[in-house]
Design a protein around this motif. Structure first.
Motif, PDB file in Angstrom:
ATOM      1  N   LEU A  75       0.832  -1.201   0.000  1.00 33.14           N
ATOM      2  CA  LEU A  75       0.000   0.000   0.000  1.00 33.14           C
ATOM      3  C   LEU A  75       0.866   1.251   0.000  1.00 33.14           C
ATOM      4  N   LEU A  76       1.909   1.265   0.827  1.00 36.08           N
ATOM      5  CA  LEU A  76       2.791   2.429   0.893  1.00 36.08           C
ATOM      6  C   LEU A  76       3.545   2.632  -0.421  1.00 36.08           C
ATOM      7  N   SER A  77       3.982   1.536  -1.042  1.00 36.83           N
ATOM      8  CA  SER A  77       4.679   1.643  -2.327  1.00 36.83           C
ATOM      9  C   SER A  77       3.739   2.155  -3.407  1.00 36.83           C
ATOM     10  N   LEU A  78       2.471   1.738  -3.345  1.00 40.45           N
ATOM     11  CA  LEU A  78       1.480   2.220  -4.300  1.00 40.45           C
ATOM     12  C   LEU A  78       1.269   3.716  -4.142  1.00 40.45           C
ATOM     13  N   ILE A  79       1.156   4.162  -2.891  1.00 42.24           N
ATOM     14  CA  ILE A  79       0.972   5.594  -2.642  1.00 42.24           C
ATOM     15  C   ILE A  79       2.193   6.372  -3.117  1.00 42.24           C
ATOM     16  N   ARG A  80       3.379   5.859  -2.802  1.00 47.25           N
ATOM     17  CA  ARG A  80       4.610   6.547  -3.207  1.00 47.25           C
ATOM     18  C   ARG A  80       4.726   6.641  -4.720  1.00 47.25           C
ATOM     19  N   GLY A  81       4.393   5.570  -5.405  1.00 46.00           N
ATOM     20  CA  GLY A  81       4.553   5.553  -6.851  1.00 46.00           C
ATOM     21  C   GLY A  81       3.433   6.228  -7.610  1.00 46.00           C
ATOM     22  N   SER A  82       2.241   6.287  -6.998  1.00 44.19           N
ATOM     23  CA  SER A  82       1.072   6.800  -7.724  1.00 44.19           C
ATOM     24  C   SER A  82       0.826   8.275  -7.503  1.00 44.19           C
ATOM     25  N   PHE A  83       1.422   8.839  -6.459  1.00 45.33           N
ATOM     26  CA  PHE A  83       1.146  10.227  -6.129  1.00 45.33           C
ATOM     27  C   PHE A  83       2.436  11.029  -6.071  1.00 45.33           C
ATOM     28  N   MET A  84       3.216  10.927  -7.144  1.00 41.70           N
ATOM     29  CA  MET A  84       4.480  11.652  -7.198  1.00 41.70           C
ATOM     30  C   MET A  84       4.258  13.162  -7.168  1.00 41.70           C
ATOM     31  N   CYS A  85       3.052  13.598  -7.595  1.00 39.29           N
ATOM     32  CA  CYS A  85       2.756  15.022  -7.622  1.00 39.29           C
ATOM     33  C   CYS A  85       2.700  15.616  -6.214  1.00 39.29           C
ATOM     34  N   CYS A  86       2.608  14.776  -5.202  1.00 37.60           N
ATOM     35  CA  CYS A  86       2.522  15.268  -3.821  1.00 37.60           C
ATOM     36  C   CYS A  86       3.825  15.920  -3.368  1.00 37.60           C
ATOM     37  N   GLY A  87       4.904  15.647  -4.046  1.00 38.78           N
ATOM     38  CA  GLY A  87       6.170  16.252  -3.666  1.00 38.78           C
ATOM     39  C   GLY A  87       6.959  15.383  -2.712  1.00 38.78           C
ATOM     40  N   ARG A  88       8.274  15.601  -2.712  1.00 33.14           N
ATOM     41  CA  ARG A  88       9.143  14.734  -1.926  1.00 33.14           C
ATOM     42  C   ARG A  88       8.944  14.929  -0.426  1.00 33.14           C
ATOM     43  N   THR A  89       8.486  16.124   0.004  1.00 38.70           N
ATOM     44  CA  THR A  89       8.272  16.347   1.433  1.00 38.70           C
ATOM     45  C   THR A  89       7.155  15.458   1.958  1.00 38.70           C
ATOM     46  N   VAL A  90       6.106  15.291   1.150  1.00 42.79           N
ATOM     47  CA  VAL A  90       4.996  14.421   1.550  1.00 42.79           C
ATOM     48  C   VAL A  90       5.427  12.963   1.469  1.00 42.79           C
ATOM     49  N   ARG A  91       6.103  12.589   0.384  1.00 46.25           N
ATOM     50  CA  ARG A  91       6.537  11.203   0.226  1.00 46.25           C
ATOM     51  C   ARG A  91       7.534  10.807   1.315  1.00 46.25           C
ATOM     52  N   LYS A  92       8.272  11.795   1.811  1.00 38.57           N
ATOM     53  CA  LYS A  92       9.277  11.530   2.841  1.00 38.57           C
ATOM     54  C   LYS A  92       8.638  10.965   4.110  1.00 38.57           C
ATOM     55  N   GLN A  93       7.381  11.351   4.353  1.00 40.68           N
ATOM     56  CA  GLN A  93       6.704  10.852   5.562  1.00 40.68           C
ATOM     57  C   GLN A  93       6.464   9.352   5.482  1.00 40.68           C
ATOM     58  N   LEU A  94       6.350   8.813   4.265  1.00 40.37           N
ATOM     59  CA  LEU A  94       6.135   7.380   4.119  1.00 40.37           C
ATOM     60  C   LEU A  94       7.344   6.581   4.600  1.00 40.37           C
ATOM     61  N   ASP A  95       8.521   7.219   4.594  1.00 40.39           N
ATOM     62  CA  ASP A  95       9.725   6.526   5.052  1.00 40.39           C
ATOM     63  C   ASP A  95       9.775   6.417   6.573  1.00 40.39           C
ATOM     64  N   LYS A  96       8.865   7.090   7.253  1.00 40.65           N
ATOM     65  CA  LYS A  96       8.805   7.027   8.712  1.00 40.65           C
ATOM     66  C   LYS A  96       7.672   6.115   9.167  1.00 40.65           C
ATOM     67  N   ASN A  97       7.281   5.189   8.304  1.00 39.47           N
ATOM     68  CA  ASN A  97       6.141   4.321   8.617  1.00 39.47           C
ATOM     69  C   ASN A  97       6.373   3.489   9.876  1.00 39.47           C
ATOM     70  N   LEU A  98       7.576   2.955  10.036  1.00 44.35           N
ATOM     71  CA  LEU A  98       7.840   2.125  11.215  1.00 44.35           C
ATOM     72  C   LEU A  98       7.901   2.967  12.493  1.00 44.35           C
ATOM     73  N   THR A  99       8.381   4.195  12.377  1.00 45.67           N
ATOM     74  CA  THR A  99       8.387   5.090  13.533  1.00 45.67           C
ATOM     75  C   THR A  99       6.965   5.368  13.996  1.00 45.67           C
ATOM     76  N   PHE A 100       6.089   5.633  13.039  1.00 46.15           N
ATOM     77  CA  PHE A 100       4.682   5.875  13.384  1.00 46.15           C
ATOM     78  C   PHE A 100       4.026   4.604  13.917  1.00 46.15           C
ATOM     79  N   HIS A 101       4.382   3.462  13.333  1.00 45.80           N
ATOM     80  CA  HIS A 101       3.862   2.172  13.803  1.00 45.80           C
ATOM     81  C   HIS A 101       4.214   1.974  15.283  1.00 45.80           C
TER      82      HIS A 101
END
Length: 564
Positions: A75-101
């Motif tokens: 799901l996270l890879s889909l969001i990262r790959g499908s919503f590139m228009c969101c910008g790297r600042t938004v995509r960067k939050q996906l890399d903190k998934n385990l921290t949020f978990h």
């Protein structure tokens, strides 16, 4: 402060919003159960323990809804790959998934403790009310029978004086599922500690799958309907009038016998969506596991590093991505993450595996004992999955920092750079790369030095020596190493790597390195990427904030770290 906001502002905002929702849910439901007129008689039995039990339950529902989503890698890879228009600042939050978990898990643990303690008090007070210890009103409420024929329903779930709180906890749906949920949660949390996860990964892996029991118990936990509220009657039972005359309940029109009912279970409505998403995730992983994977090449590199070159039909990757590997011959259930070291332009994908635990040791041992020409053991591959390193080509300047085997994502990046130059790719936005590799022993450099030699030669032939600046640091060395280096200092190539760039002894002076990058790129956006330990991450993160300029026309550093 501006630099901190640039690097952490959005992440902090997300955490603040999450915390605000938790606080709102807690306060709202606390007041609902503490002041709601339908719970007046329930509070006669339980007092303030009622809202203290129910408010955490609402927060638990919300966080149990969130806990599975950060580990849905597809799901996270889909969001990262499908919503590139969101910008790297938004995509960067996906890399903190385990921290949020982990953050959500801490909240679940805290609320579970409060919820459990409050309900243990509730059970004790239910028992005391049945014994008549809290006055006639509580006693009369506890004696109400569950007899629909007489238009009465009970309030106190403990129906007999012989039923002790311990018996009640272990013989009711709510009590038994609560015990199971709590034990599962304790095992999950304790096995997730850093020392257990690093030293006994198998214990962590198998114990973590108790979440299946946790969620199953959670869905059925509310079916016991222990907490009951007053229902409407005709005529209505007015608490303010009837509280002081329990002996007249059912005898006068103003005070009919009060009726009570448990609330409809709601937890399943919170978690059913994420559970379905996670089931789809596991189904997709199983399908990928069943797809055949063949070996293209197996190489045992120095420092007990195993290189596997694999081929899988339909497999497409981007730079810096990682896969999960499973070897049924070792364990049919264990999956371990490895960053790919190949480039997207190659017709295979490769991983480098260092011997750091039981699973990797067994895999390397199996490969070493293969007969000549023999195929390796069956391998299941799940992925690829996106990481922070995917964004490396979105920056004008990139600083790549690898520690030990943490160099693997940058091997993929540097290979891809070589292919892009080879094919004269006009889409390459990156103008300069600074690469730092920190290793403890000399043998670790050997398997990666070949790639650097090819890149070094390629850059020289194209007259682009400044495109790639790399520095190798040997952090574990003795005086004999230093003496040997001094004797051969006048050689054109380094005695350890064979590269023209000489190996440095010790650790980098990061202040000097960042200052150099800033001076050489006075108006650039610099992406700093790390694959290495948390201690180094903290150092680099502070340097990124320190050397970023407030002026938008000057150098900015953005920190990115690989997380598995």
């Amino acid at each position: 402060m501006v630099n901190w906001i640039i690097n952490h502002g959005l992440g902090a905002f997300i955490v603040v919003v999450w915390m605000a929702i938790n606080i709102f849910l807690f306060v709202h439901f606390y007041l609902f159960y503490d002041e709601g007129p339908q719970f007046e008689y329930t509070r006669e039995l339980l007092g303030s323990a009622l809202p203290w039990a129910r408010a955490p339950a609402a927060v638990l529902n919300f966080n149990c809804m969130l806990i599975l989503l950060p580990v849905c890698r597809n799901l996270l890879s889909l969001i990262r790959g499908s919503f590139m228009c969101c910008g790297r600042t938004v995509r960067k939050q996906l890399d903190k998934n385990l921290t949020f978990h982990k953050l959500v898990a801490y909240m679940i643990a805290l609320m579970t403790a409060v919820h459990t303690i409050a309900h243990l008090l509730n059970v004790e007070w239910y028992s005391n009310s049945l014994d008549g210890r809290y006055g006639p009103v509580a006693g009369n409420l506890s004696m109400l029978d569950d007899s629909p024929e007489l238009n009465t329903t009970y309030l106190n779930p403990i129906r007999s004086t012989s039923t002790t709180p311990t018996i009640f906890v272990f013989t009711t749906i709510a009590g038994l599922t609560g015990v199971v949920i709590t034990l599962a949660l304790i095992l999950i949390i304790t096995s997730s500690m850093e020392v257990i996860r690093r030293s006994y990964f198998e214990v962590f892996w198998y114990t973590h799958h108790l979440f299946i029991i946790f969620f199953a118990g959670l869905v059925f936990h509310g079916a016991g309907r222990i907490v009951r509220s007053q229902q409407e009657t005709d005529p209505p039972h007015d608490y303010s009038v009837c509280e002081d005359q329990p002996e007249n309940w059912g005898k006068i029109r103003e005070c009919p016998i009060p009726q009570f009912a448990g609330g409809f279970p709601q937890t399943w409505m919170w978690v059913i969506g994420p559970m379905i998403i996670y089931l789809c995730e596991r189904l997709l992983r199983f399908i990928r596991y069943m797809q055949p994977v063949s070996y293209r090449k197996i190489v045992i590199r120095p420092s007990k590093v195993l290189e596997l070159q694999l081929v899988k039909s339909g497999f497409k990757m981007e730079v810096g991505q990682y896969v999960f590997l499973n070897c049924p011959a070792i364990s049919p259930l264990e999956w371990h993450p490895f960053t790919m070291t190949s480039a997207p332009e190659e017709d295979f994908f490769s991983v480098h595996i260092r011997s750091v635990g039981d699973w990797t040791e067994k895999l390397i041992s199996m490969v070493q004992n293969l007969p000549e020409g023999g195929q390796g053991p069956k391998i299941g591959v799940d992925g690829p999955f996106g990481t922070a390193s995917e964004d490396v080509f979105d920056y004008e300047v990139s600083m790549l920092v690898g520690a030990g085997i943490g160099v693997t994502p940058f091997a993929s990046i540097l290979k891809s750079v070589w292919y892009k130059f080879k094919d004269s790719n006009p889409k390459l936005r990156t103008k300069r790369i600074y690469f730092y590799w920190l290793c403890r022993e000399t043998h670790a450099f050997e398997w990666f030095a070949d790639l650097l030699q090819v890149l070094e030669k390629e850059m020289e032939e194209r007259g682009m020596r400044d495109f790639l600046t790399y520095k190798l640091y040997l952090t574990g060395w003795d005086q004999s190493h230093a003496d040997h280096a001094m004797v051969h200092f006048d050689k054109d190539t380094d005695i350890i790597t064979g590269l023209k760039q000489k190996t440095h002894y010790g650790r980098p002076n990061w202040d000097r390195e960042f200052e150099q990058v800033r001076q050489e790129n006075p108006s650039s956006v610099v992406g700093t990427f790390l694959c290495g330990p948390q201690a180094l991450a903290e150092v680099l993160e502070k340097r990124c904030m320190k050397y970023s300029d407030v002026d938008p026309r000057r150098t900015k550093f953005y920190f990115n770290k690989e997380n598995f």
